[in-house]
Design a protein around this motif. Structure first.
Motif, PDB file in Angstrom:
ATOM      1  N   ARG A   1      13.382 -48.603 160.563  1.00  0.00           N
ATOM      2  CA  ARG A   1      12.360 -49.316 159.803  1.00  0.00           C
ATOM      3  C   ARG A   1      12.872 -49.701 158.417  1.00  0.00           C
ATOM      4  O   ARG A   1      12.601 -50.802 157.923  1.00  0.00           O
ATOM      5  N   MET A   2      13.621 -48.794 157.795  1.00  0.00           N
ATOM      6  CA  MET A   2      14.175 -49.112 156.479  1.00  0.00           C
ATOM      7  C   MET A   2      15.215 -50.212 156.581  1.00  0.00           C
ATOM      8  O   MET A   2      15.286 -51.099 155.724  1.00  0.00           O
TER       9      MET A   2
ATOM     10  N   LEU B   1       9.012 -45.758 152.470  1.00  0.00           N
ATOM     11  CA  LEU B   1       8.978 -47.056 153.154  1.00  0.00           C
ATOM     12  C   LEU B   1       7.806 -47.945 152.734  1.00  0.00           C
ATOM     13  O   LEU B   1       8.011 -49.109 152.385  1.00  0.00           O
TER      14      LEU B   1
ATOM     15  N   LEU C   1      11.891 -40.571 153.878  1.00  0.00           N
ATOM     16  CA  LEU C   1      11.974 -42.005 154.184  1.00  0.00           C
ATOM     17  C   LEU C   1      10.600 -42.580 154.496  1.00  0.00           C
ATOM     18  O   LEU C   1      10.243 -43.661 154.026  1.00  0.00           O
ATOM     19  N   LYS C   2       9.836 -41.856 155.305  1.00  0.00           N
ATOM     20  CA  LYS C   2       8.509 -42.321 155.693  1.00  0.00           C
ATOM     21  C   LYS C   2       7.611 -42.511 154.479  1.00  0.00           C
ATOM     22  O   LYS C   2       6.781 -43.431 154.434  1.00  0.00           O
ATOM     23  N   GLN C   3       7.748 -41.652 153.481  1.00  0.00           N
ATOM     24  CA  GLN C   3       6.935 -41.757 152.271  1.00  0.00           C
ATOM     25  C   GLN C   3       7.369 -42.927 151.401  1.00  0.00           C
ATOM     26  O   GLN C   3       6.541 -43.562 150.739  1.00  0.00           O
TER      27      GLN C   3
ATOM     28  N   ALA D   1      13.608 -37.457 157.152  1.00  0.00           N
ATOM     29  CA  ALA D   1      12.772 -38.472 157.805  1.00  0.00           C
ATOM     30  C   ALA D   1      11.427 -38.613 157.092  1.00  0.00           C
ATOM     31  O   ALA D   1      10.908 -39.724 156.917  1.00  0.00           O
TER      32      ALA D   1
ATOM     33  N   THR E   1      14.101 -43.412 163.819  1.00  0.00           N
ATOM     34  CA  THR E   1      12.972 -44.347 163.741  1.00  0.00           C
ATOM     35  C   THR E   1      12.750 -44.821 162.307  1.00  0.00           C
ATOM     36  O   THR E   1      12.593 -46.021 162.044  1.00  0.00           O
ATOM     37  N   GLN E   2      12.740 -43.892 161.366  1.00  0.00           N
ATOM     38  CA  GLN E   2      12.520 -44.254 159.960  1.00  0.00           C
ATOM     39  C   GLN E   2      13.699 -45.048 159.399  1.00  0.00           C
ATOM     40  O   GLN E   2      13.508 -45.980 158.616  1.00  0.00           O
TER      41      GLN E   2
END
Length: 392
Positions: free
Chosen positions: A369-370, A286, A282-284, A279, A365-366
């Motif tokens: 968003r992706m 996005l 992914l957050k980095q 996660a 959540t991530q």
């Protein structure tokens, strides 16, 4: 020397929930006009009730607008999201009444008007959702296909801006190829010498305007960044998939008596950590993907707006763009399918501990968003490909 330009009038029709998109449209039109006035001899003139109407009385508010707004415009451009609008005595809403009027013109003479309809495909907060209005929007969307229409969708403001710029660019190519002497839609006007001098002053200002190849270079650079980011995400997805399989094998290797005890809890803890790291990865990635996507399609749509400078002399440019965009579309679709499957796997993991539940929630959540970013990529690419096809 005075110069002439053809004015193409664009009637903007929409309910009140897409006011931001109306502002974007006005901004894009002003930007494109600065280019096309000199290169194509074309200027778009938006017809908007905010500008072209005045306080007055009639049978109803829409009747007042019908009386005041011109009905001989060249392009109808509708934008809808979650609302269809306020009913009128003649239609389910003012927007639908305006569309039906434009569609009647189209049926009578297909060359007299262009019809362009956009639907915003972005989530609406439950507190702001009107199910009845939303159902009417969906009904209208479905009716367009029955009428032989092709509409466009967009995910966010950036997608709308890029798609709109590309579509208006293909529209400009059409009008620039029409002889002014036989063009019924465009209205010719003379531009005095003072305006020409003003254009020269602008071009000599400190702000250097980018050209066609400058925009293509930016586009290619940002597309490379998008692909790199997708590769990182793909590698991270493969890695977490392998780790999840490993954790399952570790659980299966436990003795029956151990599966409810400390060894099992240790494996669940490791699985939670694995998912949390995924996660975070992914957050980095996005914001990097999102930024590259916006800049890539913004640059490409700007390049297409300048394509009229070349006319038909550079067809290879369009062929190369078409090929690259189709490759991106295939890559985005493949990544989307893979992420949807993995999202479902993560979401359906049993709730074995608070740590695992928290890791699942963060990863889902991530991933959502992706997936939204990939949806935006797909819709924008399809819209731009449609514009390129019309430019050929």
């Amino acid at each position: 020397m005075p110069r002439t330009e053809s004015v193409v009038t664009v009637f903007i029709s929409s309910p009140s929930d897409v006011s931001a998109e109306r502002e974007i449209l006005d901004s894009v039109v002003n930007e494109l006009n600065r280019t096309w006035s000199r290169t194509l001899g074309i200027r778009l003139e938006p017809i908007m009730w905010e500008i072209h109407s005045r306080p007055a009385f009639g049978n109803d508010p829409q009747d007042v607008l019908n009386d005041q707004l011109p009905d001989d415009y060249d392009v109808f451009l509708g934008i809808l999201w979650g609302r269809i609008g306020t009913p009128t005595p003649r239609a389910e809403s003012g927007t639908l009444e305006e569309f039906e009027h434009a569609f009647e013109r189209y049926k009578n003479d297909k060359d007299s008007i262009e019809l362009m309809v956009y639907f915003k495909d972005e989530g609406i907060a439950p507190s702001k959702t009107d199910p009845e209005q939303l159902a009417q929007v969906q009904k209208f969307k479905e009716s367009l296909g029955e009428k032989g229409g092709l509409y466009s969708t967009f995910e966010d403001a950036s997608s709308f801006e890029s798609s709109l710029r590309a579509h208006l660019s293909s529209l400009a190519q059409k009008y620039s190829g029409i002889s002014r002497s036989s063009q019924n839609e465009a209205k010719e006007i003379s531009k005095p010498d003072s305006n020409v001098a003003k254009d020269v002053d602008i071009s000599e200002s400190e702000e250097i305007e980018l050209g066609f190849f400058d925009y293509l270079e930016i586009y290619e650079s940002q597309m490379s960044d998008m692909n790199s980011t997708l590769n990182v995400i793909s590698e991270a997805t493969v890695k977490i998939g392998n780790l999840m399989n490993k954790r399952v094998d570790e659980v299966n290797a436990l003795e029956e008596s151990e599966r409810g005890g400390k060894p099992a809890r240790k494996i669940v803890k490791m699985a939670s950590d694995d998912i949390s790291r995924f996660a975070l990865a992914l957050k980095q990635q996005l914001p990097l993907y999102s930024s590259a996507r916006r800049e890539a399609f913004d640059a490409l749509s700007n390049a297409l707006s300048l394509y009229g400078d070349f006319g038909d002399t550079e067809p290879d440019n369009l062929e190369q763009l078409d090929s690259g965009l189709n490759s991106m579309l295939n890559g985005a679709s493949g990544a989307k399918a893979s992420l949807i499957g993995f999202r479902d796997t993560i979401a359906n993991l049993p709730r074995l501990s608070s740590e695992l539940n928290r890791a699942k929630r963060g990863a889902v959540t991530q991933l959502d968003r992706m997936l939204d970013e990939l949806d935006g990529t797909e819709s924008t690419v399809k819209n731009i490909l449609d514009s390129i096809a019309k430019m050929r």
